[in-house]
Design an enzyme around this catalytic site. Sequence first.
Site, PDB file in Angstrom:
ATOM      1  N   HIS A 100       0.816  -1.098  -0.299  1.00  0.00           N
ATOM      2  CA  HIS A 100      -0.096  -0.099  -0.049  1.00  0.00           C
ATOM      3  C   HIS A 100       0.769   1.374  -0.078  1.00  0.00           C
ATOM      4  CE1 HIS A 100       0.470  -0.122   4.582  1.00  0.00           C
ATOM      5  NE2 HIS A 100       0.422   1.190   4.552  1.00  0.00           N
ATOM      6  N   ASP A 130       0.108  -7.578   1.497  1.00  0.00           N
ATOM      7  CA  ASP A 130       0.632  -6.298   1.451  1.00  0.00           C
ATOM      8  C   ASP A 130       1.972  -6.010   1.597  1.00  0.00           C
ATOM      9  OD1 ASP A 130       0.221  -3.274   1.802  1.00  0.00           O
ATOM     10  OD2 ASP A 130       0.031  -3.394   3.776  1.00  0.00           O
ATOM     11  N   ASN A 205       5.276   4.766   9.024  1.00  0.00           N
ATOM     12  CA  ASN A 205       6.096   3.610   9.623  1.00  0.00           C
ATOM     13  C   ASN A 205       5.691   2.532   8.445  1.00  0.00           C
ATOM     14  OD1 ASN A 205       5.793   4.740  12.952  1.00  0.00           O
ATOM     15  ND2 ASN A 205       7.897   3.688  11.991  1.00  0.00           N
ATOM     16  N   SER A 206       4.737   2.416   7.707  1.00  0.00           N
ATOM     17  CA  SER A 206       4.391   1.442   6.983  1.00  0.00           C
ATOM     18  C   SER A 206       5.523   0.936   6.177  1.00  0.00           C
ATOM     19  CB  SER A 206       3.050   1.683   6.206  1.00  0.00           C
ATOM     20  OG  SER A 206       1.936   1.973   6.811  1.00  0.00           O
ATOM     21  N   VAL A 263     -13.004 -24.144   0.512  1.00  0.00           N
ATOM     22  CA  VAL A 263     -14.266 -24.218   1.573  1.00  0.00           C
ATOM     23  C   VAL A 263     -14.441 -23.151   2.460  1.00  0.00           C
ATOM     24  CG1 VAL A 263     -13.198 -26.793   2.141  1.00  0.00           C
ATOM     25  CG2 VAL A 263     -12.431 -24.760   3.392  1.00  0.00           C
TER      26      VAL A 263
END
Length: 464
Positions: A100, A130, A205-206, A263
């Site tokens: 992101h 991500d 911080n990502s 499933v």
Amino acid sequence: MVKRYTQYLLVLCLLISGAASARGLPELTDLIKENSPAVVKINTMERSQAARGGLPPQYQQEIPDIFRHLLEPRRQQRPVASMGSGFIISADGYIVTNNHVVEGADEVTVTLTDRREYEAKVIGTDSRSDLALLKIEADDLKPAQWGDSEELEVGEWVVAIGSPFGLDYSASAGIVSAMGRSIPNESRENYVPFIQTDVAINPGNSGGPLFNLKGQVVGINSQIYTRSGGSIGLSFAIPASLARDVVAQLKDKGRVDRGWLGVGIQDVDRNLAEAMGIGKPAGALVAQVEAGAPAAAAGILAGDVILRFNGQKILEQGDLPHVVGQTRPGSKVPVDLMRKGERMKLEVTVGALPGQEDDTQQASVKPTADVGGRLGLVVDEIPEALKQRWNVDAGVLVKQVVPGKPGAKAGLRSGDIVAQLGFDAVGDLKEYQAVVKELPADELLPIRFFRAGQPTFRTIQIDD
């Protein structure tokens, strides 16, 4: 005399208490100093379609369709900047960050601790985990060392280094609060067993590293839970054990292959556990089995409770997607389950998660200028199993999205099904190729696609 003795005793107690407290807290100075050079600041730039004009939503329904296009908002190009963090994983310039952070970016710039700046190439991205892999051409790089996130324990000290709110190379510390947190993404997919910490993580911080006290990367900071926009002591990191596998696949193939069982599952509560003879709430209860899926072929039935998959315990329903997703397609693995109060063991051949290449021997497609045509999308016909699963009868399946091309800028992902381009429906691969060939350049066009069965409209613009 007694008073003086009491004072001495009090001072001695305080000294002992202080020494004990000091021994209980880690010394982080050397760790931060040694590992900061591996951390990078990432700045991105993308073009945003800014709407101007148009009618308020409450009046739009009153306008006949034939006139509505005359009152649509005008759009103009406007650059939008964003930032995040990352870390160097090899001396030849490979960098890991969050998907992101770079998603939709036209330009990605990496800044090192010594203030050198480089334009980065996006090698590959994976929205489900991500994660993204970048590459810069630079010398004298100090890569971080991977650690084993499987060895982490709740209460263990960890350290984050990144650029919260653009404040370069800030360090924060805390403890591991929980392991294996299940947090579905916006597509309701759940393939990451997050590490929960109370480390102060904020926007910026990502993509930055989470270190253990050995100075090894055990996680990649990815999300925070907040009501204020800042840290409230709930942050989540992608485990290094998962990240290493994803990064290796992105580097090797430009994509990530995940296992698929087919499933629908739910948790087992106390009453269900008693009714099914398990003894205590545990496992993933199979609520539905997709026709033609690997689970159906292996003999798994609705009502079965999966207790182990490939030797790993399934304590709750969220554990199963984590384990299955990390299993390579084509692998034959044991499944322990409970059926009608009796334990059983089956063998299942794990399939490839729909929307990915299911032929692991097929030559990989590298993201070059010629790949994906005008839209930068590698597409194919939709498998019948996927049509049934998502109740879609027309369109083409996106197998790869080339970074920086129109498809990526429109927000398309691997696994999406494109059903309309411009004002033309797309029924199959032949129709897609014909429509793309005739699309006008430098003009905003509607694009309709399905993601996990949900229809979505966005706009796309071809630059040639």
